[in-house]
Design an enzyme around this catalytic site. Structure first.
Site, PDB file in Angstrom:
ATOM      1  CD  GLU A  33      79.495  16.835  38.461  1.00 19.12           C
ATOM      2  OE1 GLU A  33      79.538  17.951  37.917  1.00 19.12           O
ATOM      3  OE2 GLU A  33      78.470  16.394  39.006  1.00 19.12           O
ATOM      4  CD1 TRP A  68      67.343  15.311  31.644  1.00 17.96           C
ATOM      5  CD2 TRP A  68      69.335  15.795  30.738  1.00 17.96           C
ATOM      6  NE1 TRP A  68      67.153  16.295  30.720  1.00 17.96           N
ATOM      7  CE2 TRP A  68      68.353  16.622  30.149  1.00 17.96           C
ATOM      8  CE3 TRP A  68      70.669  15.940  30.340  1.00 17.96           C
ATOM      9  CZ2 TRP A  68      68.683  17.558  29.176  1.00 17.96           C
ATOM     10  CZ3 TRP A  68      70.982  16.878  29.378  1.00 17.96           C
ATOM     11  CH2 TRP A  68      69.989  17.663  28.811  1.00 17.96           C
ATOM     12  CG  ASN A  99      76.152  18.552  36.622  1.00 24.19           C
ATOM     13  OD1 ASN A  99      76.504  18.507  37.803  1.00 24.19           O
ATOM     14  ND2 ASN A  99      75.591  17.518  36.018  1.00 24.19           N
ATOM     15  CG  ASP A 125      68.328   0.790  34.173  1.00 23.49           C
ATOM     16  OD1 ASP A 125      69.455   1.059  34.635  1.00 23.49           O
ATOM     17  OD2 ASP A 125      67.580   1.629  33.657  1.00 23.49           O
ATOM     18  CE1 TYR A 176      72.508  12.911  34.828  1.00 22.05           C
ATOM     19  CE2 TYR A 176      73.380  14.327  33.099  1.00 22.05           C
ATOM     20  CZ  TYR A 176      73.065  14.123  34.421  1.00 22.05           C
ATOM     21  OH  TYR A 176      73.296  15.125  35.337  1.00 22.05           O
ATOM     22  NE  ARG A 177      68.499   4.448  29.549  1.00 26.92           N
ATOM     23  CZ  ARG A 177      67.690   3.989  30.514  1.00 26.92           C
ATOM     24  NH1 ARG A 177      68.175   3.408  31.595  1.00 26.92           N
ATOM     25  NH2 ARG A 177      66.387   4.119  30.388  1.00 26.92           N
TER      26      ARG A 177
HETATM   27  C1  LIG Z   1      76.801   3.262  34.375  1.00 23.20           C
HETATM   28  C2  LIG Z   1      75.882   4.303  34.921  1.00 23.20           C
HETATM   29  C3  LIG Z   1      74.783   4.732  34.183  1.00 23.20           C
HETATM   30  C4  LIG Z   1      73.925   5.699  34.670  1.00 23.20           C
HETATM   31  N1  LIG Z   1      72.859   6.098  33.908  1.00 23.20           N
HETATM   32  C5  LIG Z   1      72.054   7.086  34.342  1.00 23.20           C
HETATM   33  C6  LIG Z   1      70.994   7.561  33.529  1.00 23.20           C
HETATM   34  O1  LIG Z   1      70.760   7.068  32.423  1.00 23.20           O
HETATM   35  N2  LIG Z   1      70.239   8.587  34.002  1.00 23.20           N
HETATM   36  C7  LIG Z   1      70.470   9.166  35.206  1.00 23.20           C
HETATM   37  O2  LIG Z   1      69.772  10.109  35.564  1.00 23.20           O
HETATM   38  N3  LIG Z   1      71.456   8.720  36.024  1.00 23.20           N
HETATM   39  C8  LIG Z   1      72.263   7.699  35.602  1.00 23.20           C
HETATM   40  N4  LIG Z   1      73.284   7.261  36.402  1.00 23.20           N
HETATM   41  C9  LIG Z   1      73.474   7.867  37.725  1.00 23.20           C
HETATM   42  C10 LIG Z   1      74.071   9.244  37.609  1.00 23.20           C
HETATM   43  O3  LIG Z   1      75.236   9.220  36.835  1.00 23.20           O
HETATM   44  C11 LIG Z   1      74.366   9.808  38.990  1.00 23.20           C
HETATM   45  O4  LIG Z   1      73.145   9.957  39.669  1.00 23.20           O
HETATM   46  C12 LIG Z   1      75.113  11.139  38.958  1.00 23.20           C
HETATM   47  O5  LIG Z   1      75.381  11.554  40.271  1.00 23.20           O
HETATM   48  C13 LIG Z   1      74.335  12.208  38.250  1.00 23.20           C
HETATM   49  O6  LIG Z   1      75.085  13.388  38.220  1.00 23.20           O
HETATM   50  P1  LIG Z   1      74.450  14.776  38.661  1.00 23.20           P
HETATM   51  O7  LIG Z   1      74.298  14.705  40.163  1.00 23.20           O
HETATM   52  O8  LIG Z   1      75.462  15.776  38.237  1.00 23.20           O
HETATM   53  O9  LIG Z   1      73.152  14.889  37.965  1.00 23.20           O
HETATM   54  C14 LIG Z   1      74.160   6.267  35.936  1.00 23.20           C
HETATM   55  C15 LIG Z   1      75.249   5.844  36.683  1.00 23.20           C
HETATM   56  C16 LIG Z   1      76.103   4.868  36.201  1.00 23.20           C
HETATM   57  C17 LIG Z   1      77.268   4.433  37.023  1.00 23.20           C
HETATM   58 MN   LIG Z   2      76.653  17.106  39.386  1.00 24.54          MN
END
Ligand SMILES: Cc1cc2nc3c(=O)[nH]c(=O)nc-3n(C[C@H](O)[C@H](O)[C@H](O)COP(=O)(O)O)c2cc1C
Ligand SMILES: [Mn+2]
Length: 533
Positions: free
Chosen positions: A285, A189, A171, A334, A175-176
């Site tokens: 992805e 996450w 995956n 945020d 996640y910051r």
């Molecule tokens: C700039 C940016 C920062 C993000 N930061 C976070 C974060 O810190 N934690 C989080 O859970 N999702 C964050 N997201 C949202 C996730 O990237 C998004 O939900 C993504 O679909 C997660 O991937 P996954 O479905 O494979 O878990 C962020 C999105 C963007 C565009």
């Molecule tokens: Mn995913």
């Protein structure tokens, strides 16, 4: 049409007049944010900061996706609808009925050839130009402190790669990561995200192995596992504490058990974008990035973990999170426009850093919208509409207004065919992947353009009997929501602003919307140029 890497993308932006180089010396603490924020608010270009205080020779690249035009350019299209149409084409594939049908399908099947990533050797992977197994220090990179009350510096545009311990599937999620020191960061996450589930899966595996071997959990073994799974993996500030009532001994038992993690920073734009799309957990992805760029993503094996990262990434961080280890993360300014408060999250320990020579550090800032991520969200909205329509066929269009930050408000138009259908659609959305986070859903009839907010307001304000047409429900809430009664759990609201039917118990006559007749319109159209208006 695919960009080879971040540098190829930067060149293209420059060619299109979409990039501005900044030569002034600026601090990565706050100053880059202040400039980027102003540029975001005025719809300005992508920025390449070439003179970052304390980081000679390093560049910070930011706001690459920060307009509708650049977002489309990033994915190699004129308009995002082109991608939606490609997806619709694939979703609508019918079994061919004759030779001609088969011929017609070839281009669509060809689309699929590019989706699978291609593994390249380390010597063909620019991300390995520099390999640092020892004495690496994250502070070498110009990582930003974005806002005054942020808990520190944060890596804001990381593609975080993990592997499902159960299925072996990879995956990538964005996640910051808060920099704690040169070798460790937070791993933000959120609980409902895919990597958090990988982490819980690893805990389940570790705990049940332990349970089998040592029976440490006694008769409560299985319950202990569930409690641990509940407490771990993201925003853990539940009333009974971060470990959810699980005996401390269980946490101790996990010491040394790890989930491997690799992080790519500065990839080609389709790969970066793929990390934010709310794909079904079972879809890697890398496949999405391959589909979007129309060419396979080239990946390479990591040095110290069994994961693969984009070979052309500017920077790769390898390491692990130790199961059960949590540490306060945040606060962080945020994308809601508010700070998210400190909360407990896993800790990422680095085991190796690799990077290109003179790496370009890719970042974003979030804050009060509109920011760069608004355009990434818009792209998700457009691209995912066909897939949503597969699940919810009566859906005509959706709109997530930027000011409501993705999931706080969704405007939905539907073709209504049976009583109660607006509520059915709300429930469908609340059960659809990350759309579960939608706090407010407004449903209107198909003749209302949901992209036109004044039109939606007119319908809602006029069409509802609030007590009858507002539906409250409880469910999972985004971790960033600061208003919900509990972290991650709270209420949602749906507003049925469709015309009410007799079959729905509405027996009064329903008036027509005012609209001029066609003949009069045509006559006045013809006269219009002579009226001097
Ligand atoms: C700039 C940016 C920062 C993000 N930061 C976070 C974060 O810190 N934690 C989080 O859970 N999702 C964050 N997201 C949202 C996730 O990237 C998004 O939900 C993504 O679909 C997660 O991937 P996954 O479905 O494979 O878990 C962020 C999105 C963007 C565009
Ligand atoms: Mn995913």
């Amino acid at each position: 049409m695919a960009y080879d890497d971040l540098r190829d993308w930067i060149k293209t932006l420059e060619k299109h007049g979409e990039l501005k180089r900044i030569r002034e010396e600026l601090s990565p603490e706050l100053e880059i944010t202040e400039i980027t924020d102003r540029v975001s608010k005025s719809g300005g270009p992508a920025l390449l900061f070439e003179n970052v205080k304390g980081h000679p020779g390093h560049q910070v690249f930011i706001n690459q996706f920060g307009s509708e035009r650049r977002m489309a350019l990033a994915l190699g299209v004129e308009r995002l609808d082109e991608i939606a149409n490609r997806i619709t084409g694939l979703l609508n594939l019918k079994a061919p009925e004759g030779f001609l049908d088969k011929l017609k399908m070839l281009p669509q099947l060809g689309e699929l050839a590019s989706v699978f990533p291609k593994t390249v050797s380390a010597k063909n992977a620019p991300c390995k130009e520099m390999i640092r197994r020892e004495k690496f220090n994250l502070n070498y990179f110009p990582i930003l402190k974005c806002w005054p009350h942020d808990g520190g510096r944060f890596i804001t545009l990381p593609c975080v790669v993990t592997r499902d311990p159960r299925t072996g599937k990879r995956n990538i999620g964005m996640y910051r990561m808060q920099v704690y020191d040169g070798q460790t960061t937070g791993m933000h996450w959120q609980r409902q995200k895919v990597a958090a589930e990988h982490y819980r899966e690893a805990i389940r595996k570790a705990v049940s192995a332990d349970d089998l071997n040592q029976n440490q959990f006694g008769p409560k073994g299985a319950a202990g596992v569930a409690a641990m799974a509940e407490s771990a993996g993201g925003a853990c500030a539940i009333p009974d504490g971060p470990i959810g009532g699980l005996p401390q001994v269980a946490l101790g038992n996990l010491k040394g058990s790890r989930l491997e993690v690799a992080v790519a920073i500065g990839t080609d734009p389709a790969t970066t974008f793929a990390a934010i799309v709310p794909a079904p957990p079972e879809v890697e992805e890398y496949l999405i990035a391959g589909f979007l760029r129309g060419a396979p993503v080239e990946i390479v094996q990591c040095e110290t973990v069994d994961l693969q990262v984009p070979a052309y990434a500017e920077i790769v961080l390898e390491g692990y999170v130790e199961l059960g280890e949590l540490r306060p993360e945040g606060p962080f300014g945020d994308h809601t426009g508010f700070y998210t408060l400190a909360d407990l999250y896993p800790v990422f320990h680095l085991t190796c850093v690799t990077h290109r020579r003179n790496p370009i550090y890719a970042a974003t800032i979030v804050g009060k919208p509109p920011m760069e991520d608004a355009w990434m969200g818009k792209a998700v909205e457009r691209i995912f509409l066909p897939a949503m329509k597969m699940q919810i066929p009566e859906l005509v269009d959706i709109h997530l207004p930027i000011e409501a930050v993705f999931h706080n408000l969704m405007l939905v138009s539907i073709r209504k065919s049976y009583p109660g259908q607006a509520r059915k659609v709300m429930n469908a959305i609340w059960s659809l992947g990350q759309a579960m986070f939608t706090k407010i859903i407004i449903v209107v009839d198909e003749d209302c353009d949901v992209q036109n907010i004044p039109e939606v307001v007119l319908r809602v304000a006029n069409n509802i009997d609030p007590e009858r047409d507002i539906q409250f429900t409880l469910g999972p809430i985004d971790s960033l929501d600061h208003a919900s009664r509990l972290p991650n759990f709270g209420s949602k609201m749906g507003i049925d602003a469709t015309r009410k039917w007799q079959a729905e118990g509405f027996t009064r006559p329903w008036p027509d919307l005012i609209e001029m007749d066609r003949a009069t319109k045509a006559k006045i159209d013809a006269l219009w140029p002579n009226l001097g208006l």
